[in-house]
Design a protein around this motif. Sequence first.
Motif, PDB file in Angstrom:
ATOM      1  N   GLY B 267      98.466  47.816  13.406  1.00 36.66           N
ATOM      2  CA  GLY B 267      99.043  47.327  12.165  1.00 36.66           C
ATOM      3  C   GLY B 267     100.527  47.638  12.070  1.00 36.66           C
ATOM      4  N   LEU B 268     101.182  46.967  11.148  1.00 39.99           N
ATOM      5  CA  LEU B 268     102.606  47.156  10.984  1.00 39.99           C
ATOM      6  C   LEU B 268     102.924  47.372   9.517  1.00 39.99           C
ATOM      7  N   SER B 269     103.871  48.219   9.263  1.00 42.44           N
ATOM      8  CA  SER B 269     104.323  48.371   7.889  1.00 42.44           C
ATOM      9  C   SER B 269     105.722  48.927   7.862  1.00 42.44           C
ATOM     10  N   TRP B 270     106.574  48.267   7.086  1.00 46.82           N
ATOM     11  CA  TRP B 270     107.909  48.792   6.839  1.00 46.82           C
ATOM     12  C   TRP B 270     108.113  48.969   5.344  1.00 46.82           C
ATOM     13  N   VAL B 271     106.999  49.104   4.647  1.00 40.00           N
ATOM     14  CA  VAL B 271     107.075  49.281   3.204  1.00 40.00           C
ATOM     15  C   VAL B 271     107.131  50.772   2.902  1.00 40.00           C
ATOM     16  N   LYS B 272     108.117  51.142   2.127  1.00 36.98           N
ATOM     17  CA  LYS B 272     108.258  52.536   1.741  1.00 36.98           C
ATOM     18  C   LYS B 272     107.147  52.879   0.764  1.00 36.98           C
ATOM     19  N   PRO B 273     106.476  53.993   0.982  1.00 35.23           N
ATOM     20  CA  PRO B 273     105.415  54.348   0.032  1.00 35.23           C
ATOM     21  C   PRO B 273     105.959  54.416  -1.390  1.00 35.23           C
ATOM     22  N   GLY B 274     105.246  53.814  -2.301  1.00 32.16           N
ATOM     23  CA  GLY B 274     105.707  53.787  -3.687  1.00 32.16           C
ATOM     24  C   GLY B 274     106.535  52.562  -4.018  1.00 32.16           C
ATOM     25  N   SER B 275     106.843  51.784  -2.994  1.00 30.89           N
ATOM     26  CA  SER B 275     107.630  50.581  -3.247  1.00 30.89           C
ATOM     27  C   SER B 275     106.753  49.354  -3.072  1.00 30.89           C
TER      28      SER B 275
END
Lengths: 932, 288
Positions: B267-275
Motif C-alpha cells: 500500500g501507499l500513503s503520503w497522507v499525514k496522520p490527522g490530515s
Amino acid sequence: MASMVANGNRDGRQGEALVLKGVDPETCMIVFKNHWAQVVKILEKHDPLRSNTSSNMAALGVIGLSSGGPMRFGGPIPGDEASAVQNYVEHMLFLLMEEDAGQAGAMGPILEFVVMENVMERLFLWSLRRQFTDDMKLEQLKMYEMIVGQARQPLLHHKPVLRPLMMLLSSCSGTAGPEVEAELVSLLNQLCCVLAKDQSVLELFFHTSEDQGAANFLIFSLLIPFIHREGLVGQQARDALLLIMSLSAENQRVAQHIAENTYFCPVLATGLSGLYSSLPTKLEVPGEEWHCLHREDWLQMPTLVQFLNSLEFCNAVIQVAHPSIRDQLVSYIYNGFLVPVLAPALHKLTLEEVMTTTAYLDLFVRSVSEPILLQTFLSFILLHRHENVHILDTLVSRINTPFQLGTVSLALFQTLIGLYCEDVMLQLILRYLIPCNHMMLSQRRVVKERDFYSVSAAKILALTPSCCSPEHSPPPLRQLDSILWSKGTDNSPNTGTMETEESFLEEDGSGYSCVIGSEIYLDVNYLHYLYNARLGISSCTRACQVWSAPYDGEDPPPEEGRQAQTTTDPAPTNQLELEWDDSYDAGPVVSPEAATAESSRPPQPPAAEPPKHIQEMRRTAIMLVKGSYIEESDFQDDVMVYDLVAKKDARDTVNSSEVIKGSKEVKAHVEDHNSNLQSPLATEVGDDLMDQYEELIRTLGSDEAGTGGSSPVKTVDKEFRNPVVTPMEEDEVDFSSFSVDTPELEKQHLSLFGTKLRSGSTKSHSVPFTGPFVSVLLSRLENMLDNSLHVNLLLTGILAQLAAYPQPLLQSFLLNTNMVFQPSVRSLYQVLASLKNQIEQQASTKKDFPELITSAQHCLLARESSLKGQDSRECSPPEAGRMMKSSPPPQPKTISLARTEVFATVLFTEFLKELAAIAQEHSILSHVPMEE
Amino acid sequence: WEIHLDLMLNCSLTRANGELLNFSSPARPSFGKKQLPSIPKNAVPVTKPASPAATAQLANGTHASYGPFYLEYSLLAEFTLVIKQKLPGIYVQPSYKSALMWFGVIFIRHGLYQDGVFKFTVYIPDNYPDGECPRVVFDIPVFHPLVDPVSGELDVRRAFTKWRRNHNHIWQVLMYARTVFYKINTMEPLNPEAAVLYDKDVQLFKSKVVDSVKLCNSHLFDQPKMDDPYAISFSSWNPAIHDEAKERMFTHKRRPEDHQKGLQVSGLSWVKPGSTQPFSKDDNPPQS
C-alpha cells in the motif's frame, strides 16, 4: 590493426596465456623492455621535436608518395613502421595483462616500468601523431578495454595509465562515428564496473583541480549523451550510469557533483519529453474492446518501447541514487515532463488524441514502481491543474464519454484504485464520505457495525433476476456439485448427548453427513467468488496498513472532513461543470455552424464557463454521435505547437549538451593536466606533449564549435537550473466561485450545450454528495443493459475492487444494504435494484429471453477459457464473470454481442455474487485480529 | 501442567482457526472431503425433507442455495468474536465435520471447582440465529446444580430465555458456562441433589465437587468422545514434543515492526496522520 587487437583480446588470448604460463617473470620483463626499446626507436624517429633536423629530409621525401591525409607532425608514418609498433605493443600488452601483482600489492616489474617510462601516454601520442581517425580511436579504446578488463593487478590507480586513458576518452566524445561510440560506451561501462568494485579509484577519476575549484567526473559526463539511445549502446550506458548512481548513494561527493555540476537530471527528464513527442498521437486501436496498452501492444511500437526504457531508467535511478539526485530528478520530471508535456497532451482537442494520451498515462503509471516516482505521477494526476481544472476532475468526467475514451479512462482508474494508495482513494471517494453527510444522522453508528448474519449478502443476492436464479439454470450450467452440509444436531434437538453422538457417528459411518434439503443445489461457483473475495480483501487490508487513518466514521472525524470538503477543496463544485452527461443522446442544441462560430470567438472570461477543452470535446462528441463529425485537421492548437517546440528543444538539448559538454570537459581536462604533471619522468616529455595535445584537440574541436553553438546550453540553464515554478495554487482558490449562485450561472451556460444538470446542479456543497467519481460510476452502471460487455466488465471490476477496500466508510456505503442514506444520495444497492427491475421487464416482454441467457452464458464461458490461455499478466483484478466455471458445455447457437441486455443480465447476476461474496468475507476478515 | 494444556490447545486452536477461515477455499485439498463428487446425471439425490428454515428462505424470495453460506459465515463471525473476547480459561474450536458443533474445554482456576478441567461440546441449532440458544453439554456430567447429572447438559436457556440475533452471541454462552462454576445458583436446578446439598450442607457439597473434579480429570487423557480430527484431545507431557513448543510460546512476542517487515507491504500513503489532504506528509519530495 584494430581487429588484430580485438582478435588478440577475444580469441588469441587463451593461447597466449598458455604460452606465458610457464615463462618466468624475468624473461617476460626482458622481452617487454626489448619490445619497448624497438617501439621507442620508431617513436623517436617520428617525434617532431626530437627528430626535426635529422629526419626532415627523409620525411619530406615521403610526402610526395603518401596519399594526402592531414600531416601535422613531420610527415606521415610509413605503414610498415606503424604495424611494427602495433605488433610490439600487442605483445607488450599481453605481458602486462598476464603479470601478477608484486608482493603486498606492489606493482609488478612490467607495470612499474610502464609507469616509469610513461608507456601508455607515449603510445597515445603516437596514435595522435598518425591520423587520429575513428579506426585509430577504436584501436586505442579496445586496447584499454582489454587491459582494464583483464589485467591481474589494478592499473587505473596509476596516473601514467589513467591520464592517457582520460585523454583518449575525452577525444572520443561527441564527434565519433557509431562504431567508436559503441566501443567508447563499452569501455565506460567497464570502467564503471571497476569503480563499483573498487571505490578507491574514484578519487583518481575525479581529478580535482585546485584552480578550477570544480570536480570533474569525465566518465560520467561522457555517458550522459547516451542515456536515451536505443539498442545495446543505450542499455550499456544506462547500466553504467546506474552503477554510478548506486555509488552516489554512499558517496556524498559523487552525489553532489552529479546534482550540482552535471545536466544529468535535466537531460533525463527532458529526454522523456522528447521521446514522448515522438510517440504516435493517435493509436491504431485493435478493436472496440481494447481499453489499455498491454505488453503485446507496446512491444509493437518501437518509440513507446524506447520511452518505457527511459522511464524505467528514471525509475531505477530514483531507486538507487542519492536523495539529492533523486529529488532533483523527480522535480524535473514533474516540471519538465508532466506539467509542460503530458498535461497539454491530456487536453488535446480530438477524442482519439486524448484517448491515446490517457492510455499512455495509464501505461506509465503501471510501469513505474518506485514509490517516489509514482508519487510524482499521482500528485500530478490528483493535484495539478491545467487551465484551472484539476487533471483528476477532467479524467473523472471522461469516464462518462460514450466512446473508447470512456473505457480507456475507466481502465486508468482501475489502475489507480489497484495501487491501494490512500491519497488516491482520499481524493476520489473518501473525502466525500468522511463528513458522513451522505447518511442519516442516526446511521453514523451503523458505519462500523458488523453484518453478523450476511444480511447484506442475502439482500444483494435476492436481486438475482428470476431468469438467472440458480434453480432455473439450464442443465449444463446447473451446479451439480452439491455441497454437503452437516447438521450434527439435525436429528434430535431434545435428546441427550449420547444419542446425538451416536446418530452423528452413524452418519459418519456412511461417509458423509447429511445434505441440506435434497432439491437445493449449492452454487459452487459462489465458492470461487468467496475465495477471490477473501484474497482480494486480505491483500487490500494488508496494503492499507500503511494508511494514516482507518476511515471508520470517527477517524478522521466527520467535522474535519466537512471542513476540508467545503473550504480547501474546490473540486465538488468544479466538478459540476465538468461532469459528462449522458444526455448526449438528447441531441445537440448547438448546431455545427454555431459551434464553429463559437470556436473562432475570442476567449471568454473563464468565470462561468467550463474550460474550453471540455466544451470542445463535448461538441465533437455530440457531433460524432449525430454522425456529422468530421475530423477537423486545422485545429489551431497551441498545445500542438508547444509540443513541436518541446520536441525540438529536447532534441537540441540532448545533442548540444552532448557536444558542448564534451569539448568543455576536454578543455578543462587539459588545463587540469597542465597544473598536474608531477611525475619526474613525465615532466620532460610533459610540456611538449601537452602543447601537442592541445593543438590536436583544437583542430579536432574546430568543426564542433560550428555546429554546436552555445545558446542551447543557455536554454537548458534557464529552464532547468531555475525550473519554472508551477504553484499548486491551493490557497489561491477563489472562494466566491463556490457561492450558491455560481451553479446558476453554470446552469445557464451549460444548458447551451444541451446538458441537463443532474446530480450536481442544485446542490451547494452542503448537500450530500458522494463525489463525482462514485456518481459517474453509478450512472454508467445504471446503463448497464445498454453498455457493451467489455465496458460492463470494467465497471463491475472497478466496483468490486472498491468494495474490497476494508475502510468502514467505503464498505458501509457500497455494501451495507441496511444503511439509510440521505434521499439525494444514490447507493449502489439502489442502482442494482433498478437494474433488476429493468431486467425483469425485458425478460417478461421477450419470449426467448431464457434461451438467449443460456447462449450468452455459454459464450462467456467460452471467452473465459480462451482468455485463460492468454497471457493476462497486466490485467489486474479478476473480473466478474471470470469465475463462471463449469463443465464445458456443448456449444449451442451463437449470440451476437450486440445483444448487450442479455450479456448484461448474465454479468449482472455474476456481479451480484461477487459483491455478496465480498460482503460476506468482510464480515469475517475485517474482524479477525491481524496476527496469524 | 496447565501451561502444557494451554499450550497444546493454543497450537491446535490456531490451526483450527486457520482451517476454519480457509473453509471456503476451493484450493484446499481438505475441502474436498466436504464435497461430494458430481452427482451422476441420472442419480437420484439423497432425499431428505428440506429443512424448515430453507423453505422459509425460499418463501422470502432469498435463494435457498445460498442459505448454507449465510449460516456458515454467521458462525465464522461468531467464532472470530470468541477469539476476540479472549475468555479466560476457555478454549473452543469448531469440529471438522460441522460448523454447528464446537468442541471446548474450560479450566477453572479458583473457587470450589478449582483445578477442574471440563471438556464440553457446543451444539448450535441449524436455524441459527433465529432458533433457540446453543446448547452446552459436558463430556462428563459435572456435579453442579445446573448440569444435568445424566446428559451433562448445562442449563443455558435460563440465561438466554429468548435468543436474540445481533444481541446474543456464542461467546456469551461460553462466558456463562464459566461463570456458573464461580457463582453457584441453586434455583430450579437440573441436579436437585447438588442444589440441596449446596444450600444445606456445603461441606458435603464441596467434597462431592472435589470427587467430581477428580473423576473428570482422570478421564482427561481419554480418547475424544467424538471421532473428529478437530476434537480436543489431551496427551501427557512429552518433552520431545512439547518442550520446543513451549519454548516457542514463551519467546514469541508480537513485534509489529518485524511482522510488517516480513510482509511485502504494497500500500501507499503520503497522507499525514490527522490530515485529510493528499500528499500532506512532510517528507514529500518537492514537486516544484
